[in-house]
Structure formats: structure tokens, C-alpha cells
Motif scaffolding. Structure first.
Motif: not given
Length: 258
Positions: A46-67
Motif C-alpha cells: 500500500d504505497g511506496t516511498s521515496p517516489p521512484s521511476i521504474v523501467m522495464g529491463i530493456s528500457g532506454k532512459p533517453e527515449k522514455l524519460l525527461e532525463v
């Protein structure tokens, strides 16, 4: 114990109830139980802390995040061991993870679509008083707006189905995420605000939702509550493949320079 029938009818499922448990620790725990335990598990967080971004195993930050914004604000970024999309989790996110052996539901074929279809059956009675619930592609939606995202991992004879439910969310935090190049067709190019909705607008309380999930599971399993201390004592020292990790600030900074 895996697949053992209780009262001649339902296999045993061990359940862990967590609150504000860090998502990194939860993912590590999921990987541990998938790879070292032979039992069936349900993790409710029930909820999580701290706020965190989670990516799939093949995700690329530059394509998916406002880095640049992610780095500036110091938001942790995690690569999980399973597939799935990129999400930001916080106190408004509810998690339900199912980890099962094939013997628990022997008629269920271990393929992503079949597991998703079974989970839709599981959740239909949970949302019987909410209108428009269904599975669309890989998401749970009310009509055409997403409130639940899924990630899966399937091994030879075990499977994991991890769901994050958006009980609530901060619009500003959604700004860390780019519109993905590969999005479900039903999204139709909508931004985050127009694409997602809050489960809290369709359900009376977080506690009632978690209770309803447990009641839904009781149609298939006999539930036995467990504890983190018990799990750590039983499985904590066992060697296993562990691929969930943080993406360092240096790695993210490299992405901004590309």
C-alpha cells in the motif's frame, strides 16, 4: 508446498502485506521469491516511498524519460528484472504481485497473454461495482483510461505478474515521463493526463480495495499470511540471479549528452 491442495480444493498461497515499502526493495523481494521459492505468493504493498521511476529491463532512459529534469530533481531510477513500461511510483500507488508455480493453476499456459486473461477474470469481481473495467492490450482500464499497468516474468515452471494501480498520482510527477515511441494503440497519442485515471475515484477506500483483491484470490487459493522476517529467515541467504538495480546519476548524465 507449491501446488499443495488445502482441503482437497485450493492450492496454498502465502501472502505478504506491506505498507510504504520501497519499490526497489519490493522488486528485489519479488525476484528472490520467483527464483528461490517453490511456493505461491501474493505481495500487497500500500504505497511506496521515496517516489521512484521504474523501467522495464530493456528500457532506454533517453527515449522514455525527461532525463535532465529527473537528474535535476534527484529522482531515483530503477531497472527492474521484468518487462513492462516505464512508470513513476509514489505514496499513491498500490501494488499487487502474484508469483505462482505452474502446478497451482495447471490449465493456465505460461504465456503473457494467457496470464493477463486469467488476471482479468480475477479482477472482474473486484471491480464489479465500478463501471467500464476491462483488460485493454496490457493494461487495466475503466473504459479507455488506464489505472493499472502490468509487468511479467516467466521462467520454466513459474510466473510473476506485477501490477501497479494508480490510486492517486501527482500530475507534476508524470512530467518526468516522455510519451513512449511504442504505446498501446488505444492510447491514440493522448498525454498522460488524458490517458490515465485514478482508481480512488472508482473505489471507496484503499483498504477496501486490498480486501477485495484478497477475497478474489480466495476463489483460487487458500491464503496464509506471512511476514518479512519469516521470508528473510527462510530465503534471505539463498544465492540467485538478481538483476534489479539503480541507474546511476552518471549513467543518466551520459544520456543527456548523447
Amino acid at each position: 508446498m507449491s501446488g499443495r491442495l488445502v482441503n482437497g480444493a485450493r492450492p496454498l498461497m502465502r501472502i505478504l502485506k506491506l505498507r510504504n515499502f520501497p519499490i526497489f526493495d519490493q522488486l528485489k523481494l519479488e525476484e528472490l521469491l520467483l527464483r528461490t521459492s517453490a511456493d505461491n505468493w501474493c505481495l500487497l504493498n500500500d504505497g511506496t516511498s521515496p517516489p521512484s521511476i521504474v523501467m522495464g529491463i530493456s528500457g532506454k532512459p533517453e527515449k522514455l524519460l525527461e532525463v535532465e529534469r529527473v537528474v535535476k530533481d534527484g529522482v531515483p531510477v530503477i531497472k527492474r528484472f521484468s518487462g513492462g513500461g516505464t512508470v513513476i511510483f509514489d505514496e499513491g500507488t498500490l501494488f499487487v504481485t502474484l508469483i505462482c508455480s505452474q502446478s497451482a493453476l495447471p490449465r493456465l499456459e505460461l504465456y503473457p497473454r494467457q496470464i493477463l486473461s486469467w488476471t482479468e477474470q480475477l479482477y472482474v469481481p473486484v471491480f464489479e461495482k465500478a463501471h467500464g473495467f476491462k483488460l485493454r492490450e496490457h493494461d487495466y482500464v475503466f473504459n479507455d483510461r488506464k489505472f493499472g499497468g502490468n509487468a511479467q516474468s516467466i521462467t520454466k515452471n513459474r510466473w510473476l505478474h506485477h501490477t501497479s494501480f494508480l490510486w492517486d498520482f501527482a500530475d507534476s510527477r508524470m512530467g518526468y515521463l516522455k510519451l513512449p515511441e511504442r504505446a498501446p494503440a488505444y492510447r491514440e497519442g493522448r498525454n498522460h493526463r488524458d490517458f490515465i485515471c485514478r482508481l480512488g475515484e472508482h473505489f471507496p477506500s484503499r483498504e477496501m480495495f486490498m480486501d477485495a483483491v484478497q477475497k478474489g484470490l480466495e476463489h483460487f487459493f487458500f491464503l496464509q499470511e506471512d511476514s518479512l522476517a519469516g521470508v528473510d529467515g527462510e530465503f534471505g541467504g539463498q544465492p540467485h540471479i538478481s538483476t534489479t538495480h539503480f541507474i546511476s546519476t552518471n549513467e543518466l548524465t551520459v544520456c543527456t549528452a548523447q
